[in-house]
Scaffold this motif. Sequence first.
Motif, PDB file in Angstrom:
ATOM      1  N   THR A 114       0.809  -1.224   0.000  1.00 57.38           N
ATOM      2  CA  THR A 114       0.000   0.000   0.000  1.00 57.38           C
ATOM      3  C   THR A 114       0.839   1.269   0.000  1.00 57.38           C
ATOM      4  OG1 THR A 114      -0.044   0.077   2.420  1.00 57.38           O
ATOM      5  CG2 THR A 114      -1.774  -1.207   1.322  1.00 57.38           C
ATOM      6  N   TRP A 115       2.137   1.147   0.239  1.00 57.32           N
ATOM      7  CA  TRP A 115       3.060   2.276   0.413  1.00 57.32           C
ATOM      8  C   TRP A 115       2.594   3.201   1.538  1.00 57.32           C
ATOM      9  CZ3 TRP A 115       7.468   1.041  -1.056  1.00 57.32           C
ATOM     10  CH2 TRP A 115       7.680   0.330  -2.243  1.00 57.32           C
ATOM     11  N   LYS A 116       1.992   2.596   2.533  1.00 53.53           N
ATOM     12  CA  LYS A 116       1.597   3.334   3.724  1.00 53.53           C
ATOM     13  C   LYS A 116       2.805   3.467   4.638  1.00 53.53           C
ATOM     14  CE  LYS A 116      -1.906   3.378   7.374  1.00 53.53           C
ATOM     15  NZ  LYS A 116      -3.072   2.645   7.940  1.00 53.53           N
ATOM     16  N   TYR A 117       2.996   4.684   5.180  1.00 49.53           N
ATOM     17  CA  TYR A 117       4.149   4.967   6.038  1.00 49.53           C
ATOM     18  C   TYR A 117       3.857   4.568   7.472  1.00 49.53           C
ATOM     19  CZ  TYR A 117       7.657   7.654   8.597  1.00 49.53           C
ATOM     20  OH  TYR A 117       8.666   8.033   9.428  1.00 49.53           O
ATOM     21  N   HIS A 118       4.873   4.034   8.169  1.00 53.12           N
ATOM     22  CA  HIS A 118       4.756   3.664   9.574  1.00 53.12           C
ATOM     23  C   HIS A 118       5.880   4.326  10.363  1.00 53.12           C
ATOM     24  CE1 HIS A 118       1.686   0.485   8.989  1.00 53.12           C
ATOM     25  NE2 HIS A 118       2.263   0.394   7.798  1.00 53.12           N
ATOM     26  N   VAL A 119       5.528   4.832  11.525  1.00 53.64           N
ATOM     27  CA  VAL A 119       6.492   5.557  12.350  1.00 53.64           C
ATOM     28  C   VAL A 119       7.461   4.587  13.015  1.00 53.64           C
ATOM     29  CG1 VAL A 119       6.768   7.028  14.385  1.00 53.64           C
ATOM     30  CG2 VAL A 119       4.895   7.436  12.786  1.00 53.64           C
ATOM     31  N   VAL A 120       8.755   4.978  13.015  1.00 56.20           N
ATOM     32  CA  VAL A 120       9.778   4.251  13.763  1.00 56.20           C
ATOM     33  C   VAL A 120      10.159   5.104  14.966  1.00 56.20           C
ATOM     34  CG1 VAL A 120      12.092   3.260  13.734  1.00 56.20           C
ATOM     35  CG2 VAL A 120      10.643   3.113  11.695  1.00 56.20           C
ATOM     36  N   GLN A 121      10.044   4.525  16.138  1.00 54.29           N
ATOM     37  CA  GLN A 121      10.383   5.238  17.362  1.00 54.29           C
ATOM     38  C   GLN A 121      11.861   5.002  17.680  1.00 54.29           C
ATOM     39  OE1 GLN A 121       8.232   7.182  18.730  1.00 54.29           O
ATOM     40  NE2 GLN A 121       6.312   6.472  17.823  1.00 54.29           N
ATOM     41  N   GLY A 122      12.502   6.043  18.261  1.00 54.10           N
ATOM     42  CA  GLY A 122      13.897   5.860  18.650  1.00 54.10           C
ATOM     43  C   GLY A 122      14.657   7.164  18.656  1.00 54.10           C
ATOM     44  N   ASP A 123      15.647   7.233  19.507  1.00 48.47           N
ATOM     45  CA  ASP A 123      16.510   8.406  19.624  1.00 48.47           C
ATOM     46  C   ASP A 123      17.380   8.522  18.386  1.00 48.47           C
ATOM     47  OD1 ASP A 123      18.389  10.313  20.281  1.00 48.47           O
ATOM     48  OD2 ASP A 123      18.523   9.686  22.372  1.00 48.47           O
ATOM     49  N   GLY A 124      17.484   9.773  17.868  1.00 50.55           N
ATOM     50  CA  GLY A 124      18.287   9.995  16.671  1.00 50.55           C
ATOM     51  C   GLY A 124      19.755   9.700  16.858  1.00 50.55           C
ATOM     52  N   ASP A 125      20.243   9.709  18.111  1.00 54.51           N
ATOM     53  CA  ASP A 125      21.649   9.418  18.373  1.00 54.51           C
ATOM     54  C   ASP A 125      21.899   7.938  18.624  1.00 54.51           C
ATOM     55  OD1 ASP A 125      22.382  12.078  18.126  1.00 54.51           O
ATOM     56  OD2 ASP A 125      21.953  12.494  20.229  1.00 54.51           O
ATOM     57  N   SER A 126      20.841   7.158  18.594  1.00 54.22           N
ATOM     58  CA  SER A 126      20.966   5.724  18.835  1.00 54.22           C
ATOM     59  C   SER A 126      20.917   4.980  17.502  1.00 54.22           C
ATOM     60  CB  SER A 126      19.824   5.248  19.734  1.00 54.22           C
ATOM     61  OG  SER A 126      19.701   3.837  19.689  1.00 54.22           O
ATOM     62  N   PRO A 127      21.630   3.874  17.377  1.00 56.12           N
ATOM     63  CA  PRO A 127      21.543   3.081  16.145  1.00 56.12           C
ATOM     64  C   PRO A 127      20.314   2.192  16.105  1.00 56.12           C
ATOM     65  CG  PRO A 127      23.090   2.055  17.656  1.00 56.12           C
ATOM     66  CD  PRO A 127      22.639   3.332  18.313  1.00 56.12           C
ATOM     67  N   ASN A 128      19.434   2.331  17.085  1.00 57.11           N
ATOM     68  CA  ASN A 128      18.296   1.425  17.200  1.00 57.11           C
ATOM     69  C   ASN A 128      16.970   2.154  17.011  1.00 57.11           C
ATOM     70  OD1 ASN A 128      20.118  -0.685  17.994  1.00 57.11           O
ATOM     71  ND2 ASN A 128      20.174   0.259  20.030  1.00 57.11           N
ATOM     72  N   GLY A 129      15.920   1.380  16.744  1.00 60.65           N
ATOM     73  CA  GLY A 129      14.575   1.907  16.629  1.00 60.65           C
ATOM     74  C   GLY A 129      13.573   0.778  16.709  1.00 60.65           C
ATOM     75  N   THR A 130      12.305   1.112  16.926  1.00 60.10           N
ATOM     76  CA  THR A 130      11.249   0.102  16.993  1.00 60.10           C
ATOM     77  C   THR A 130      10.011   0.599  16.276  1.00 60.10           C
ATOM     78  OG1 THR A 130      10.397   0.949  19.097  1.00 60.10           O
ATOM     79  CG2 THR A 130      12.081  -0.784  19.212  1.00 60.10           C
ATOM     80  N   ALA A 131       9.200  -0.356  15.823  1.00 59.45           N
ATOM     81  CA  ALA A 131       7.915  -0.034  15.199  1.00 59.45           C
ATOM     82  C   ALA A 131       6.938  -1.159  15.490  1.00 59.45           C
ATOM     83  CB  ALA A 131       8.077   0.158  13.699  1.00 59.45           C
ATOM     84  N   GLN A 132       5.657  -0.805  15.609  1.00 60.91           N
ATOM     85  CA  GLN A 132       4.590  -1.789  15.775  1.00 60.91           C
ATOM     86  C   GLN A 132       3.934  -2.005  14.416  1.00 60.91           C
ATOM     87  OE1 GLN A 132       5.380  -2.964  19.299  1.00 60.91           O
ATOM     88  NE2 GLN A 132       3.350  -3.593  18.597  1.00 60.91           N
TER      89      GLN A 132
END
Length: 705
Positions: free
Chosen positions: A55-73
Motif C-alpha cells: 500500500t506504500w503506507k508509512y509507519h512511524v519508527v520510534q527511537g533516539d536519533g543518536d541511537s543506532p536502534n529503533g522500533t515499530a509496531q
Amino acid sequence: MVRILRTAAAAMVVALGLALAPPAASAAATYQVKFAITASTAVSGKFMYVWDRSTWKYHVVQGDGDSPNGTAQLAPGDYVAVARYGYFRQRNYLLVRTFTVTDAALSVTFAESAAKETAFVTDDATAVRSTAAYWLELGSGEKVGFTGGGPARTYVSPFAVPGVALRLHELQTKAGSSAAVPSPYRYDLQRSWPAVAGAAIAKVTTAQLAKTVTTLRAQGVTTNAALGSALKDRWSGSYLESPVRLPSTVTEYVTPGLTLHRKLTLGAGDSSVVLPDRALPAGSSAGTTIGAGPLLPRAPGSSVRDGDELRMHEPAAYADAAGNSGSDARAAVTGKLTAEGGLHHYDQTITRRVAWSQLSTRIRSEWDFRAPDQGPLPLIDLGVDVTGLDARNRAAAAVQITASASTRGGGTAAVDKVEYSTNDGAEWTELDGASLTVPATAAFVSLRVTVTGDQDGRLRRTVIRAFAGPATPPDETAGSTKITSVAVNGGADLAFGVSGARAFTATFTAADPSGIADGDAYLYHGGYSAPDGVVLASGPADCAKISNTSSVCTARFVMDVRVDAARNALAGAWTVAAWARAADGLGFADRHAAGAFSVKRGTKLIVNAYPEPVKKGKTITVTGTLTRAGWETWTYQGYGARTATLQYIKRGTTAWKAVKTVKADAKGQLKTTVKASADGSFRWTYAGDAASTATTGASDYIDVK
C-alpha cells in the motif's frame, strides 16, 4: 551546499525524517519490530523509515536519533525499511532492508559493511564532488531518506524492490575551489537506478553532456553567491548549490534532456534570482547572462478591483534585463493609494541597502489610473535596457538607454521622457536621444522614466543607482549620523591553521540625534568595489539602544578558512564596511572603511637540543623548524627567512630568558649553538608578522652533568 526549500512541504516531511501521523487504530494484531544499525562508529543524524510494500503506507519508527536502534509496531505484511545517517563531510549512508512480519516480533539489522559507494565519475581528472543529494523514490512519488551535502562520499546498500528507485544528483567542481577561489566550471549530473546490485557508479564523459557558458554579473560590487539547481521532474525539495563569484563566467556541463529548476542565491539566502527552467540537449548550447542591469520591476503585478475594493499587489521583486526575477528579503516597501475625481494614484517605494548590491537602492513607482468596474487594474508596466555596461553593471563611458512600456488589459502607452541623474536624484537632466556619455566623476547613474497611456494612465518610475559609473563610490553621510568604535572579534586577530571555522562578531556604535533605526556590516579583503575576499554576515545587524541617541550594532559572522580564505594572499589586513540609518529616516552613514582587522596564517615551531646528557661547558646544538599554514595546499610548510628567538629556563626557576636570535633558512630550518651551564630547557619563539601568528614552541630539556 544543499539548500532545503520550505515550500516543498509534502516532500520534506519525508526528507527530513519528521514524524508523520501514525496510522489510524486498527483491530488487527501488531508485532514489535526492532531495528538496529551495525556501524563502524557512533551514528550521526540517524532517521529510520518503514513502508508497507503493498500500500506504500508509512509507519512511524520510534527511537533516539543518536541511537543506532529503533522500533515499530507493525501488522503482518511485507515491508521495506530505510536507515539514513552520516559522518559529517566524510561518509553518508542509505541502507535498505526488506522484511516480512508474520505472527511474531522480529529484529531487522542494517549492516553498514554491506553498503556500496554511489557516485559519478567523469573523464575530467580535475573535477571532484562539490555536493550531492541522493534519495530513494517510491512508486507513490515520495522521497525516502534524502541525504547528502558537501564532498562526503555516499554509500547505499544493494536492493531490488519493485516501485523503489535510487536517485543521485551531484555537482562537481574543480578540486581546491571554494567561495574564495570559485570553480571555472560546474558539472550538474543526474542519474537513477531502479535497483542497486553493487556499487552504483555512473561513468560519464564530457562529450556526452550538454555544455553552456553562464555569465554572472554583479550588482556594482564583487561578492559571493551560489548557483543552484534541482530536478523538476523528480522534485526533491532541495537545491544543490555551488559557490560562484559575481562577476564571473561559469562553464556548465549538464546531464542532457532533464528539466532543471535553477536560481542564484546571494547573501545569507536573503536575496535570490529565479532563473527559467532549463533542459539542454547534448552538445554545446548558447550561453546566457544573469544579472544584467538595470534591476527594476518588470513583471506585471496582480492589482485588481473587487467590488468596492482596490487590492494593490505590486511585489517588491526586481528583474534583470533578461527578465530573470529577483527578490530581496532586506527590501522595505511602502505604498499609498489616493483618489481624486475618479482618478486613482498609487505611490510605491522599494528601498534596500545590502552588502551584495550597490544598485537599485530605491525604486519609486507613481501610477495614475482609472479603475474599471471589476477586474485587473490598467496599470502601466515599464522596461528599461542599458547596453554598454561591464560585468559589474558599470558604465565606463557611453551607454545606450532604451525604455518600453505596456498597459495591462490592453490600451497603449508611450514613453514621454527619460531623465538621468549622477547625484542620486538631487538634479535631473532629460536624455536627448538614447546615448548617454557618463561623466568620469559619476559613481552611479539614476534614471527616471515618465510614461503616459490612453485612458488617463500614467507612470513615473525612478530608479536610484540604476547602474554604476566610472568613479569609485565615496563614503556617504546625511544629517548627523556617525559610526564609531568598530571592532571585529573583540579586537583580536582571527587566526586559522589548515582547517576550521570561527564564529565571531563585528560591532560598532552608531549615533544620531533622533536615534538609530538599523545598521549592518560586512568584511572584505582588497579594494572596496572589487575585493578578492568577502565574508557576509548571517543576517542584518542587531542594533541595541544604549541611549536616546546611540546604539551598539552587532553583526554575526562565520568564517571557514577552506571556504572564505582559500588563498594565501587573503592573509593580512581585512576591512570592515558599516552603515547605519537614523530613526528619523533622514540621517544616514555608510563608511566603506569603518574599521580594520587581521586574518592570520597559523605558525608552529619545533625544537631539538642535543647531545643529552651533556657535560658542563660543552657545546649544545639547538635546532628547530618554523612552519606556517598553507591555505592552498592545506599543509604546514617551512616559513623561511624569518627570525626566531631561542629562550632558556634554568631548572627550578620560573622565568624564560632570551639567549639569541636566529634567522631561519629558506626552508624554515633554525640552528645555533650554546654552552652548557646548568640543567634546563630550550624553546623557540616567533613574534609573528602582519599575515602570520606569533607562536612559541614546546621545550626540550637538557641534563647537564
